[in-house]
Design a protein around this motif. Structure first.
Motif, short mmCIF file in Angstrom:
data_model
loop_
_atom_site.label_atom_id
_atom_site.label_comp_id
_atom_site.label_asym_id
_atom_site.label_seq_id
_atom_site.Cartn_x
_atom_site.Cartn_y
_atom_site.Cartn_z
N TYR A 1 -15.23 -19.43 4.65
CA TYR A 1 -14.65 -20.26 5.69
C TYR A 1 -15.58 -21.42 6.06
O TYR A 1 -15.15 -22.58 6.13
CB TYR A 1 -14.36 -19.41 6.93
N ASN A 2 -16.88 -21.10 6.26
CA ASN A 2 -17.84 -22.14 6.62
C ASN A 2 -18.09 -23.11 5.47
O ASN A 2 -18.31 -24.30 5.68
CB ASN A 2 -19.16 -21.51 7.07
N ILE A 3 -18.07 -22.58 4.24
CA ILE A 3 -18.25 -23.45 3.07
C ILE A 3 -17.14 -24.48 3.01
O ILE A 3 -17.37 -25.67 2.78
CB ILE A 3 -18.29 -22.62 1.78
N LEU A 4 -15.90 -24.02 3.22
CA LEU A 4 -14.76 -24.92 3.18
C LEU A 4 -14.87 -25.98 4.27
O LEU A 4 -14.66 -27.18 4.02
CB LEU A 4 -13.46 -24.13 3.35
N ILE B 1 -18.48 -32.17 6.76
CA ILE B 1 -19.84 -32.72 6.78
C ILE B 1 -20.15 -33.42 5.47
O ILE B 1 -20.30 -34.63 5.40
CB ILE B 1 -20.88 -31.62 7.06
N LEU B 2 -20.22 -32.65 4.40
CA LEU B 2 -20.71 -33.19 3.15
C LEU B 2 -19.83 -34.29 2.60
O LEU B 2 -20.32 -35.32 2.13
CB LEU B 2 -20.86 -32.07 2.11
N SER B 3 -18.50 -34.09 2.66
CA SER B 3 -17.60 -35.07 2.04
C SER B 3 -17.43 -36.33 2.90
O SER B 3 -16.85 -37.30 2.45
CB SER B 3 -16.23 -34.44 1.78
N LYS B 4 -17.97 -36.33 4.13
CA LYS B 4 -17.80 -37.49 5.01
C LYS B 4 -19.11 -38.26 5.24
O LYS B 4 -19.17 -39.12 6.11
CB LYS B 4 -17.22 -37.04 6.35
N LEU B 5 -20.12 -37.95 4.47
CA LEU B 5 -21.41 -38.62 4.64
C LEU B 5 -21.37 -40.08 4.19
O LEU B 5 -22.16 -40.88 4.63
CB LEU B 5 -22.50 -37.88 3.86
N GLY B 6 -20.50 -40.42 3.27
CA GLY B 6 -20.56 -41.73 2.62
C GLY B 6 -21.25 -41.57 1.28
O GLY B 6 -22.14 -40.74 1.12
N ARG B 7 -20.88 -42.38 0.31
CA ARG B 7 -21.32 -42.15 -1.07
C ARG B 7 -22.84 -42.15 -1.21
O ARG B 7 -23.41 -41.26 -1.84
CB ARG B 7 -20.71 -43.20 -2.01
N LYS C 1 -14.86 -34.12 -1.59
CA LYS C 1 -14.47 -32.82 -1.04
C LYS C 1 -14.34 -31.78 -2.16
O LYS C 1 -14.86 -30.66 -2.05
CB LYS C 1 -13.13 -32.95 -0.29
N ILE C 2 -13.67 -32.16 -3.24
CA ILE C 2 -13.49 -31.24 -4.37
C ILE C 2 -14.84 -30.95 -5.03
O ILE C 2 -15.16 -29.80 -5.36
CB ILE C 2 -12.51 -31.84 -5.38
N LEU C 3 -15.66 -31.99 -5.21
CA LEU C 3 -16.95 -31.81 -5.87
C LEU C 3 -17.86 -30.87 -5.09
O LEU C 3 -18.47 -29.96 -5.66
CB LEU C 3 -17.64 -33.17 -6.05
N PHE C 4 -17.96 -31.07 -3.77
CA PHE C 4 -18.85 -30.24 -2.98
C PHE C 4 -18.33 -28.80 -2.85
O PHE C 4 -19.10 -27.85 -2.86
CB PHE C 4 -19.05 -30.84 -1.59
N LEU D 1 -19.04 -23.15 -4.48
CA LEU D 1 -18.53 -21.89 -5.04
C LEU D 1 -19.30 -21.49 -6.29
O LEU D 1 -19.55 -20.29 -6.51
CB LEU D 1 -17.04 -22.04 -5.34
N GLN D 2 -19.69 -22.47 -7.10
CA GLN D 2 -20.50 -22.15 -8.28
C GLN D 2 -21.88 -21.62 -7.88
O GLN D 2 -22.42 -20.71 -8.53
CB GLN D 2 -20.65 -23.38 -9.17
N LEU D 3 -22.43 -22.15 -6.80
CA LEU D 3 -23.73 -21.66 -6.33
C LEU D 3 -23.61 -20.25 -5.76
O LEU D 3 -24.51 -19.42 -5.91
CB LEU D 3 -24.30 -22.61 -5.27
N VAL D 4 -22.47 -19.97 -5.11
CA VAL D 4 -22.22 -18.60 -4.63
C VAL D 4 -22.25 -17.63 -5.80
O VAL D 4 -22.91 -16.58 -5.76
CB VAL D 4 -20.87 -18.51 -3.88
#
Length: 381
Positions: free
Chosen positions: A269-272, A278-284, A355-358, A363-366
């Protein structure tokens, strides 16, 4: 550009100076170094020294007519070639030379993505096309206007493709007093037929302390911030300048710790939420800097495991985290994590959906940290 303006690389500078003093200037040279290491700046400084009218023991004079023109990148016997985008109005590199001069004058540690942003690329692919190759052949067939050497500096010959074969004869048997300098980042992407005809000058990435001192002295950055930026940039001046223009670098550690906590505990839930909010809204640029920060944190963890604590440059809170994390996972897991982070960084550079990348990366790191194990007896670092 003078040697004294370039960060570090004292041994390379000494070698280049001696080659001129001993009259052993190779007509075709390959300056090979990672992005932001200063290989392009070194090539320009070397060419300026070769044609300086009043050479000093350790640098060009900076005052003669030739040096003045080199410093403005307008010497008639200095030519550049580089990747660009062709269009109805742009067929050869000289058609965008004003953009090139401005970009190099502002930042001689230029990275390809930064150069690409200076041009109107649209959806085109940058390359060094056959028309540019023919233009090079034409320019270098002429006599020098006023300097001892005609010089062509080709930045990123990786973008030549098979068209580069047309340059082989010129590289192997150039006209007298012609200097051909290739400035590359990836040797594997250069035609082997070109590599075999050049003298290799290997340029390493800039050291941590040299980068830190440069940021403090030339960019007026606080020493603490400079230390963190130097750590994240990992020898890449272009990346350090990108980080300076970003506004989020101070929150990287807190974001990283929260992210790793969610990954290690498999908190879906927190990862999603973190991937989306957070991560997907930082800017490129901030997304890229965060991933570089994460990559370097994992590298520091590996250094701790290796027992190379003297090479770790971290603040107290970061060091405590690295110490704890280094005890939990195997070397293979950590190196695989770095590979996954580098792939995600590449995806962000290519304008992938953040969003998809992060989320996919998380999930791969999990899977990597919670479920992937390695046989007993595996060698640890």
């Amino acid at each position: 550009m003078q040697f004294r303006d370039i960060i570090g690389h004292q041994e390379v500078k000494k070698h280049l100076l001696n080659s001129v003093k001993n009259n052993r200037v190779s007509h075709a040279q390959l300056f090979l170094g990672p992005e932001g290491s200063g290989s392009l700046a070194l090539a320009i400084a070397y060419a300026q020294y070769v044609n300086c009218e009043n050479k000093q023991p350790d640098d060009s004079c900076g005052a003669c007519s030739s040096c003045h023109k080199y410093q403005k990148l307008i010497h008639p016997d200095l030519h550049f070639s580089y990747p660009y985008y062709t269009s109805k109005d742009i067929s050869v590199a000289v058609d965008v030379v004003q953009d090139w001069r401005k970009a190099i004058s502002n930042n001689p540690y230029l990275g390809f993505n930064h150069w690409r942003e200076q041009l109107d690329s649209g959806n085109k692919q940058a390359n060094i096309p056959i028309k540019e190759v023919h233009d090079i052949l034409k320019k270098l067939s002429l006599k020098a206007f006023e300097a001892e050497y005609k010089v062509l500096i080709m930045w990123l010959p990786e973008y030549l493709d098979k068209e580069g074969n047309a340059l082989l004869k010129l590289i192997e048997e150039p006209p007298a007093k012609t200097l051909f300098i290739l400035v590359a980042e990836n040797q594997e992407k250069i035609l082997n037929t070109i590599i075999s005809r050049t003298q290799l000058i290997k340029i390493n990435k800039i050291g941590h302390e040299e980068m830190k001192n440069y940021l403090v002295a030339h960019q007026q950055v606080d020493a603490t911030v400079a230390n963190e930026i130097a750590f994240i940039a990992d020898g890449n001046v272009q990346e350090a300048l990108n980080l300076l223009s970003a506004q989020e670098q101070n929150s990287n550690f807190a974001t990283f710790v929260e992210w790793m906590r969610n990954v290690v505990t498999d908190n879906g839930y927190n990862i999603l939420n973190q991937s989306e909010d957070i991560l997907s809204k930082l800017g490129r640029e901030n997304q890229k800097s965060f991933l570089l920060y994460a990559i370097n944190m994992f590298r520091q963890i590996i250094l701790i495991q290796q027992g190379l604590r003297s090479l770790v440059f971290l603040k107290e809170a970061e060091l405590k985290f690295v110490d704890r994390f280094s005890e939990l996972y195997q070397f293979e897991q950590l190196t695989e994590a770095i590979i996954l982070l580098e792939k995600a960084h590449y995806g962000i550079e290519r304008n992938g959906n953040p969003k998809i990348l992060f989320l996919d990366l998380s999930l791969q790191l999990v899977l990597l940290f919670k479920y992937q194990t390695f046989p007993k007896g595996t060698q640890y670092i």
